[in-house]
Design an enzyme around this catalytic site. Structure first.
Site, PDB file in Angstrom:
ATOM      1  N   HIS A   1      -0.982   5.410   8.665  1.00 32.02           N
ATOM      2  CA  HIS A   1      -0.720   4.269   7.934  1.00 32.02           C
ATOM      3  C   HIS A   1      -0.372   4.390   6.541  1.00 32.02           C
ATOM      4  O   HIS A   1      -0.693   5.462   6.089  1.00 32.02           O
ATOM      5  CB  HIS A   1      -2.100   3.065   8.158  1.00 32.02           C
ATOM      6  CG  HIS A   1      -1.917   1.824   7.697  1.00 32.02           C
ATOM      7  ND1 HIS A   1      -2.267   1.019   6.848  1.00 32.02           N
ATOM      8  CD2 HIS A   1      -0.927   0.897   8.499  1.00 32.02           C
ATOM      9  CE1 HIS A   1      -1.848  -0.413   6.921  1.00 32.02           C
ATOM     10  NE2 HIS A   1      -0.942  -0.117   7.930  1.00 32.02           N
TER      11      HIS A   1
ATOM     12  N   THR B   1      -1.672   4.185   3.265  1.00 27.91           N
ATOM     13  CA  THR B   1      -2.651   4.785   2.129  1.00 27.91           C
ATOM     14  C   THR B   1      -2.782   6.192   2.658  1.00 27.91           C
ATOM     15  O   THR B   1      -2.277   7.166   1.909  1.00 27.91           O
ATOM     16  CB  THR B   1      -3.782   4.133   2.076  1.00 27.91           C
ATOM     17  OG1 THR B   1      -3.677   2.832   1.840  1.00 27.91           O
ATOM     18  CG2 THR B   1      -4.682   4.881   1.320  1.00 27.91           C
TER      19      THR B   1
ATOM     20  N   ASP C   1      -5.517  -0.344  -4.296  1.00 31.45           N
ATOM     21  CA  ASP C   1      -4.221  -0.095  -4.220  1.00 31.45           C
ATOM     22  C   ASP C   1      -3.541  -1.471  -4.890  1.00 31.45           C
ATOM     23  O   ASP C   1      -2.712  -1.489  -5.749  1.00 31.45           O
ATOM     24  CB  ASP C   1      -3.422   0.252  -3.104  1.00 31.45           C
ATOM     25  CG  ASP C   1      -4.250  -0.215  -1.908  1.00 31.45           C
ATOM     26  OD1 ASP C   1      -4.842  -1.393  -2.124  1.00 31.45           O
ATOM     27  OD2 ASP C   1      -3.339  -0.024  -0.811  1.00 31.45           O
TER      28      ASP C   1
ATOM     29  N   SER D   1       0.850  -1.095  -0.021  1.00 30.08           N
ATOM     30  CA  SER D   1       0.116   0.033  -0.057  1.00 30.08           C
ATOM     31  C   SER D   1       1.005   1.137   0.098  1.00 30.08           C
ATOM     32  O   SER D   1       0.122   2.437  -0.077  1.00 30.08           O
ATOM     33  CB  SER D   1      -0.771   0.068   1.468  1.00 30.08           C
ATOM     34  OG  SER D   1      -1.586  -1.097   1.230  1.00 30.08           O
TER      35      SER D   1
HETATM   36 ZN   LIG Z   1      -2.103  -5.214   3.092  1.00 28.18          ZN
END
Ligand SMILES: [Zn+2]
Ligand SMILES: [Zn+2]
EC number: 3.1.3.1
Length: 1075
Positions: free
Chosen positions: A699, A701, A903, A636
């Protein structure tokens, strides 16, 4: 490519040693293992793939798209290419296989049909089946009517195996070939299977059982073959088969009597009725030619022959990789001859070309053969492109259904697609990148209580069967959507998510044939009459169980014609996107989308397959290629950098180009390596910005919108302290970057989880009382409050509900110390839903006079998959879909571009042959060869391994297990603590201004370039700079950075005028080399 076993052991030891340590991202493969592997193997990425490379390529792709011109004319000819069982993972893998055969890394390769201008998704379920077979699906895409499995050319009123109902003409549905013949067009079929097999039979047969290829097959079912014509008979004796100008493929024995020996093998024919149907065909076609070998075909006197029947094998033609001894033409050679024959037709033609053995190789569990068959199929498409003119020939490439093959693990960039992943499973054994959910390859999976050690096995051999979880003699089809690729007249009618039977209706429309609405009628200016022609489907608008409300031919024709009408009414919104809402379903593979759709429908009490997600209805769809500069399968972090910053980069790194060295702080701080995101561009244009996620806001993203880090795990300084030599005083962690740096510090809205990453260890969490994580003693929440005196900080749904949006300038909501709870486990938590957060974020941003850019992530779809918990993943997807619905409700599609994408993929498949309406989370209804049932949903790898096999190594009997429970872990074939991502393409769904720029197959980083173009932000091409006149558009390229693009612009557009007909020179035309 392969690491020494010593090195693998070392890295695994390290991996195990770190298990349990609270690393930043516990759900992805261990970074230390990767770093060690990198040191051992060296990086495979192409060094030239830096920010400049990807920016230029992204801008070129935008230009390419803008230069794309619809061909709004009648299709004189249609060539329909059907890759049997060519799932989207097959397409991705075949692309890599093609590139690697040519000595490249592979991921960057393009199949010929990857370059087609229009891409759509096709929903393949049949009237009685969640997972289609080639018979019902052929009836859908060739006749425009969905029907029951195993039946062909008849609607769902026909009973399987019932000859009487087969004979009732009221139940017959005609194919596009009949429509074409009625319009005096030439018709033909080419296949690598028997010409009587399900797919080709879909063009001419009406049978209550696909197996009735000859009277011998019928005799097994006690069918009176004198009354009920078999498929071979129907081809030779009936319309439209007997009028085909071209019939090329296998299956000789099905046309000849037992008394006749095969010309090649000497074996007896199969027919019991004594008929010599080949002799019959020759007699009926005095100016035709019957051929049985490659030599005869390539030497055919095309000009002097009116029709050709070529049967090159007694049964299916040999697999390409096993055909060296056979005197067989290739699929490409057959296609060339077929087109030459049909080009003699004054009124044009319709040709079906099937790559039929892609499917059969998958059934055999032999992925290499399947990829080679797909490669041969692609060569046939290239031949068609070179022999035809896109101005008058519509070329469609699609599949009838999916298969259960996944691209799993985290192989490095350029890793042999047929090889081992390069990392070990928890049993310290390697596993293959390609594997199946079920099939004969189970002998290479788990056997005799242990997983088969493939270390010294040549998994790239032609004969190798990829490992499978459930033992089945024949691997099953898959239930996820397949892709449609189209080029030529009316190809633009494929740019959404459609029921599969829609395809036939578009062919009818484009070529002006058949009973439905036709392009030529519209040209006649008879618009009203044409509107009236479309049957109403209101009576059937509510999907009901088929038993109560039969989905017959009337139903399917009506719904498809209505869909076509909607498509014809679709108008691109040629305006600037004032606002962009970007929805990212983390790990939302195409299989996840299909499954979530069924799950949603079943939750509502319906059969489910017919359900639509909100974004299923978006007008534009595309495919996104997700590999990263050093990874075949993305994470990601690198993917967020691609779709948010417009630059592909190395795995595990964010907001930096591939010049960064993983975990190297000084390369992180090097400005030249940093790439900015759509949020920075939006802020420079005085737009409001915001992020919403269900994960920690630090995180991968969400941090893709604001961070520059050489390791995605560096979410706070505690995480940094676990990596030797990282100086957190010089190397900002992600939480710091969000609060202190641009663009994060200017966000109007930040909502999600991750409180502990912002607070010092001395401070207790308001909800849990647990300590914060930060070592530096800094309280970043307090810092944010100080910096935003008119801002509001909230930690619960109650507080969020009380927020007075009108009076605050910024909103920071941190609802959990770490990730927010899974929706199905959140009842005790005082959490807002993703939909609720999205609503408030939009309301906050609607105060911005210059508009806004908002990221909304359904982040825990991914994590539920990693946990092997499919139900939770599907529920998280539904929650994302509700957020999308809220955004649609709150915004205006005239000024707001909404994009939904993922993603990367995951390894979940929809496998087996469950019946229509079968509980998606339940058992497939079928038994493995071990006599035990298996679930419809399963994973290639992951923690579900432990619920798959017992301590004796036998597959656990799931008969009395509640596989639909929230806590259930779907079975997996390879033991890995965290199920891995998948490598197949994901989908893009778009609505609003410039959404029309998503309608092909793109590198993932293209998405950021389109967002910038649409919203007129950033350094590249902008819609607002484009001068639009009535007939053409001139693109103004504003910055010197893109000087090279200015030079190639004319070539690109010129290329599009020709529609890239000369594919071989397209590389020169585009001015862009392969990676
Ligand atoms: Zn993952
Ligand atoms: Zn099949």
């Amino acid at each position: 490519m392969m690491y020494s076993s010593k090195m693998i052991l070392l890295t695994v030891t390290l991996m195990l040693a770190l298990t349990g340590v609270a690393l930043g991202d516990e759900q992805h493969r261990d970074s230390a293992a990767r770093a060690a592997a990198r040191a051992a193997a060296g990086s495979n990425r192409a060094v030239t793939e830096d920010a400049a490379y990807w920016n230029q390529l992204g801008q070129q792709l935008v230009l390419d798209e803008l230069g794309k011109q619809r061909i709004n004319s009648q299709a004189k000819n249609i060539i329909f290419f059907l890759g049997d069982g060519m799932s989207i993972s097959t397409v991705t893998a075949a692309r890599i296989y093609k590139g690697q055969k040519a000595g490249k890394l592979g991921e960057e390769e393009q199949l010929y049909f990857d370059r087609f201008p229009y891409t759509a998704l096709s929903r393949t379920y049949c009237t009685d089946a969640q997972v289609a077979d080639s018979a019902c699906s052929a009836t859908a895409y060739l006749c425009g009517v969905k029907t029951d499995t195993d039946t062909i050319g008849i609607d769902a009123n026909v009973e399987f195996n019932n000859c009487t109902t087969q004979l009732d003409p009221a139940f017959h549905v005609d194919s596009v070939m009949s429509w074409a013949q009625a319009a005096n067009k030439g018709t033909g079929i080419v296949t690598t299977t028997r010409v009587t097999h399900a797919t080709p039979a879909g063009t001419y047969a009406h049978v209550a059982n696909r197996d009735w290829e000859d009277d011998y097959a019928q005799s097994f079912d006690g069918v009176d073959s004198t009354i009920c014509d078999d498929i071979a008979e129907q081809l030779v004796l009936s319309n439209p088969g007997k009028n085909f100008k071209v019939i090329l493929g296998g299956g000789r024995a099905y046309f000849t009597p037992r008394t006749m020996t095969d010309i090649e093998t000497g074996a007896a024919g199969r027919r019991r009725d004594g008929q010599d149907l080949i002799g019959q065909w020759v007699a009926d076609h005095p100016t035709g030619k019957y051929v049985t070998s490659r030599d005869e075909l390539v030497n055919l006197d095309v000009a002097g022959t009116d029709s050709v029947l070529g049967l090159f094998s007694p049964a299916h033609m040999e697999y390409f990789l096993e055909s060296s001894a056979a005197n067989n033409p290739t699929l490409e050679e057959m296609t060339r001859t077929a087109i030459q024959m049909l080009q003699k037709e004054a009124n044009g033609y319709v040709l079906l070309v099937e790559g039929g053995r892609i499917d059969q190789a998958h059934h055999d569990g032999r992925a290499k053969l399947a990829l080679e068959e797909a490669f041969q199929f692609d060569l046939a498409i290239a031949a068609a492109l070179n022999m035809t003119d896109p101005a008058d020939t519509l070329i469609i490439v699609t599949a009838d259904h999916s298969h259960t093959m996944t691209i799993n693990g985290y192989p490095d960039r350029g890793n042999d697609i047929l090889g081992l992943v390069g990392y070990l499973a928890t049993d310290l054994k390697p596993y293959t990148t390609l594997s199946y959910a079920n099939g004969p390859g189970s002998v290479n999976g788990y056997l005799g209580g242990v997983r088969v050690d493939l270390t010294d096995v040549d998994t790239t051999a032609d004969s190798f069967r990829q490992p499978a979880l459930v033992p089945l003699s024949s691997e099953s089809h898959g239930g996820d959507d397949v892709a449609i690729f189209a080029l030529g007249p009316q190809a633009h009618l494929f740019q959404g998510v459609y029921e599969q039977n829609y395809i036939a209706h578009v062919m009818g429309y484009a070529a002006c044939i058949g009973p439905g609405v036709k392009f030529c009628d519209m040209e006649g200016g008879n618009a009203d009459e044409y509107h009236n022609r479309i049957p109403l489907h209101t009576a059937r608008s509510k999907n009901q169980n088929r038993a109560e409300n039969k989905e017959d031919a009337v139903f399917w024709k009506g719904t498809a014609q209505a869909l076509l009408q909607k498509e014809l009414d679709k108008k691109p919104i040629e305006a600037q996107a004032k606002n962009i809402i970007f929805f990212l379903g983390d790990g939302m593979s195409i299989a996840t989308v299909t499954a979530a759709r069924i799950y949603k429908g079943q939750k509502a009490g319906n059969t489910g397959e017919e359900e639509q997600l909100t974004f299923d209805k978006f007008p534009y769809t595309a495919l996104s290629r997700t590999y990263c500069t050093d990874a075949q399968v993305a994470d990601s972090a690198c993917s967020a950098t691609a779709y948010l910053c417009g630059v592909k980069t190395d795995i595990d790194t964010i907001g930096l180009d591939s010049n960064v060295i993983y975990k190297n702080c000084s390369t992180q701080n090097e400005k030249a390596n940093q790439v900015s995101s759509i949020m920075a561009w939006a802020q420079a244009a005085n737009k409001g910005t915001g992020i919403v996620t269900t994960t920690r806001v630090t995180h991968a993203t969400p941090s893709g919108t604001y961070a520059h880090v050489a390791n995605r795990d560096w979410e706070d300084d505690y995480a940094q302290s676990l990596d030797d030599g990282v100086d957190s005083t010089t190397c900002d962690d992600i939480a710091e970057q969000l609060v202190r740096n641009s663009p994060g510090k200017n966000f109007k809205v930040i909502m999600g989880g991750g409180r502990a990453y912002f607070t010092p260890q001395e401070q207790q969490d308001p909800e849990t009382g647990a300590a914060g994580r930060r070592l530096d003693g800094v309280n970043l929440v307090e810092e944010w409050k100080t910096k935003h005196p008119k801002g509001k900080y909230v930690t619960s749904k109650n507080e969020l509900d009380k927020v007075d949006i009108a009076t605050i300038d910024e909103l920071l909501g941190l609802f959990s110390p770490a990730h927010m709870e899974y929706f199905l486990e959140s009842s005790a938590a005082n959490n807002p839903t993703l939909e609720e957060m999205t609503r408030i974020a939009i309301q906050m941003l609607q105060k911005e006079t210059n508009g806004y850019v908002l990221l909304v992530e359904g982040g825990r779809i991914d994590q539920a998959h990693h946990d092997g918990r499919a139900k939770l993943a599907l529920e998280e997807t539904i929650q994302l879909d509700l957020a999308v619905a809220a955004a649609l409700e709150l915004t205006n599609t005239e000024d707001t571009l909404i994009i939904v994408t993922a993603d990367h993929s995951h390894t979940m498949t929809i496998n087996g042959y469950p019946e229509r309406g079968n509980n998606l989370l339940g058992l497939s209804g079928d038994m493995g060869n071990d006599g035990k049932p298996y679930t419809t949903l399963s994973y290639a790898n992951g923690p579900g391994f432990n619920t798959t096999f017992d301590e004796n190594g036998t597959r656990i009997d799931l008969t009395n297990v509640n596989t639909t429970a929230d806590g259930y872990l779907q079975p997996s074939a390879v033991p890995i603590n965290s199920e891995t991502h998948g490598g197949d393409d994901v989908a893009i769904f778009a609505i609003g201004p410039q959404a029309q720029l998503f309608q092909g197959v793109y590198e993932q980083h293209y998405i950021a370039h389109v967002m910038a173009y649409a919203a007129c932000v950033g350094d590249g091409l902008k819609f607002c700079d484009a001068k639009t006149s009535s007939s053409s558009r001139t693109i103004v390229v504003p910055y010197a950075l893109f000087a090279k693009i200015v030079m190639v612009t004319i070539a690109v557009i010129d290329c599009h005028v020709k529609d890239c007909k000369i594919i071989e020179t397209e590389t020169d035309c585009k001015g862009s080399g392969d990676g």
